[in-house]
Design a protein around this motif. Structure first.
Motif, mmCIF file in Angstrom:
data_model
loop_
_atom_site.group_PDB
_atom_site.id
_atom_site.type_symbol
_atom_site.label_atom_id
_atom_site.label_comp_id
_atom_site.label_asym_id
_atom_site.label_seq_id
_atom_site.Cartn_x
_atom_site.Cartn_y
_atom_site.Cartn_z
ATOM 1 N N LEU A 17 0.277 -0.915 -0.207
ATOM 2 C CA LEU A 17 -0.150 0.008 0.090
ATOM 3 C C LEU A 17 0.814 1.545 0.424
ATOM 4 O O LEU A 17 1.895 0.771 0.592
ATOM 5 N N GLN A 18 0.223 1.938 -0.619
ATOM 6 C CA GLN A 18 0.996 3.565 -0.419
ATOM 7 C C GLN A 18 0.534 3.891 -0.006
ATOM 8 O O GLN A 18 -0.768 4.478 0.706
ATOM 9 N N HIS A 19 1.444 5.466 1.195
ATOM 10 C CA HIS A 19 0.514 5.804 2.012
ATOM 11 C C HIS A 19 0.740 7.946 1.804
ATOM 12 O O HIS A 19 1.922 8.301 0.920
ATOM 13 N N GLY A 20 0.137 8.601 2.155
ATOM 14 C CA GLY A 20 0.826 9.981 1.969
ATOM 15 C C GLY A 20 -0.501 10.662 0.544
ATOM 16 O O GLY A 20 -0.785 10.271 -0.006
ATOM 17 N N SER A 21 -0.031 11.884 0.798
ATOM 18 C CA SER A 21 -0.849 12.689 -0.293
ATOM 19 C C SER A 21 -0.103 11.943 -1.692
ATOM 20 O O SER A 21 0.628 12.027 -2.062
ATOM 21 N N ALA A 22 -1.111 12.618 -2.492
ATOM 22 C CA ALA A 22 -0.755 12.543 -3.983
ATOM 23 C C ALA A 22 -0.579 13.125 -4.584
ATOM 24 O O ALA A 22 0.063 12.961 -6.091
ATOM 25 N N GLY A 23 -0.902 14.010 -4.687
ATOM 26 C CA GLY A 23 -0.570 15.400 -4.982
ATOM 27 C C GLY A 23 -0.758 15.873 -5.839
ATOM 28 O O GLY A 23 -2.274 15.639 -6.523
ATOM 29 N N ASP A 24 -0.089 16.838 -7.343
ATOM 30 C CA ASP A 24 -0.966 16.875 -8.647
ATOM 31 C C ASP A 24 -1.288 15.522 -8.928
ATOM 32 O O ASP A 24 -1.902 16.494 -9.886
ATOM 33 N N ALA A 25 -0.913 14.595 -9.378
ATOM 34 C CA ALA A 25 -0.349 14.103 -10.456
ATOM 35 C C ALA A 25 -0.290 13.191 -9.227
ATOM 36 O O ALA A 25 0.869 13.177 -8.270
ATOM 37 N N TRP A 26 -0.242 11.831 -9.646
ATOM 38 C CA TRP A 26 -0.033 10.088 -9.210
ATOM 39 C C TRP A 26 -0.045 9.193 -10.459
ATOM 40 O O TRP A 26 -0.389 9.519 -11.786
ATOM 41 N N GLN A 27 0.624 8.884 -9.668
ATOM 42 C CA GLN A 27 1.375 7.663 -10.962
ATOM 43 C C GLN A 27 0.795 5.935 -10.363
ATOM 44 O O GLN A 27 1.015 5.661 -9.439
#
Length: 343
Positions: free
Chosen positions: A71-81
């Motif tokens: 699992l990935q954590h934290g904000s995805a920001g303005d774009a995500w992968q």
């Protein structure tokens, strides 16, 4: 390769095309577009077919069954992968708090609804799924497989709030979920469900496009300008389903006001399960008004306002005929179209 250009919006209509006859009652091979669960009815009403925790259909013994350890954590920001795709996905301007999905659930309406499919990446090897839940349900996983009784592959997506206010007649601001998977096999029927181990929703069938460049015939539907006529749109959607299109293009003016989440819910209710089975690509119309809701609720190629994509041996280009500012038509969009067709 053939090329088609679309600008939103058009009259509400149904069209079937590109080398496939527009006959009703298609053969059994097209049935996969119409089976599976339903998502019709008024917004925010209990949905049938929810797959609760420990469902035998959700099989964690498969190839990607160890998702919980990645699992990935934290904000995805303005774009995500997306983990399986080459390329990033923009987060719509104006949405708040884009984060990776987690296994948490609310109490109002944790069942995934307004489920719909589209393509941001290649039509022959990818799938995008978008859906809504209550504000407290952050589970954002796409479970998929080649059997409707064994969903054994998983990808994690992101979630964000839209709109970030309480509209009163809606029980809560909705949480939008978006997941992408790439590396699929062309011209193949997959089955998928969205949500999380606490509450996956209905199982839907969807088919990847033919290999890009293939001359195999295909059938697609064209509709548009549902505007405020959501009951009529429901009738159109039902009729479209009888033709079992491979995908649908909606030519803009989905709603009367792109800023009204209430109207978006009415549009999704009218579309029902059609848009979960039939990948739907949309065009920005003047009634979408460059609103955050339009860009938050659909996953499309490029900057989502102007884009192009290939399906089989056809190339489609989508432009926005009502941008802000208007001079963009002879600037950025003209340059995009020239470069796209040149390439």
């Amino acid at each position: 390769m053939r090329c088609a250009l679309f600008l939103g919006a058009a009259l509400c209509a149904v069209a079937c095309g590109h080398a496939a006859p527009a006959t009703e009652n298609p053969d059994a091979s097209a049935k996969d577009h119409r089976d599976g669960g339903t998502d019709a009815g008024p917004p925010f009403v209990g949905r049938p077919g929810d797959l609760g925790a420990h469902s035998s259909i959700i099989d964690h013994s498969g190839l990607n069954g160890g998702l919980r350890g990645a699992l990935q954590h934290g904000s995805a920001g303005d774009a995500w992968q997306p983990t399986t795709c080459n390329g990033t996905v923009p987060v719509a301007t104006g949405v708040s708090g884009a984060t990776w999905g987690e296994d948490t659930y609310g109490t109002t309406d944790r069942s995934p609804h307004a489920v719909h499919a589209s393509w941001r990446f290649a039509t022959d090897s990818s799938l995008a799924a978008i859906w809504e839940t209550d504000r407290g349900t952050h589970a954002t996983f796409l479970a998929f497989g080649t059997s409707p009784t064994r969903l054994d592959h998983f990808v994690q997506g992101v979630t964000f709030v839209n709109p970030d206010i309480d509209y009163g007649v809606l029980p809560y601001p909705v949480l939008v979920h978006e997941a992408h998977v790439c590396g699929l096999t062309a011209d193949t029927t997959y089955y998928y469900a969205v949500g999380g181990d606490g509450w996956y929703g209905n199982v839907y069938s969807v088919k990847t496009g033919p290999a890009v460049g293939s001359t195999a015939p295909f059938r697609f539907a064209v509709a548009g300008d549902s505007n405020a006529f959501y009951t009529l749109f429901a009738q159109v959607a039902s009729k479209v389903a009888t033709y079992a299109p491979d995908w649908m293009l909606f030519t803009g003016d989905l709603v009367n006001s792109g800023f009204s989440q209430i109207e978006w819910e009415q549009w999704f209710a009218g579309a029902g399960s059609l848009i979960a089975h039939v990948p739907t690509m949309t065009v920005h119309g003047n009634h979408e008004d460059m609103a955050t809701g339009y860009f938050a609720l659909f996953a499309l190629p490029g900057i989502e306002e102007i884009y192009s994509f290939d399906y089989g041996n056809a190339h489609f280009v989508v432009l926005n005929d009502s941008p802000r500012p208007g001079e963009e038509l002879t600037g950025r969009q003209a340059a995009f179209l020239d470069a796209d067709l040149t390439a």
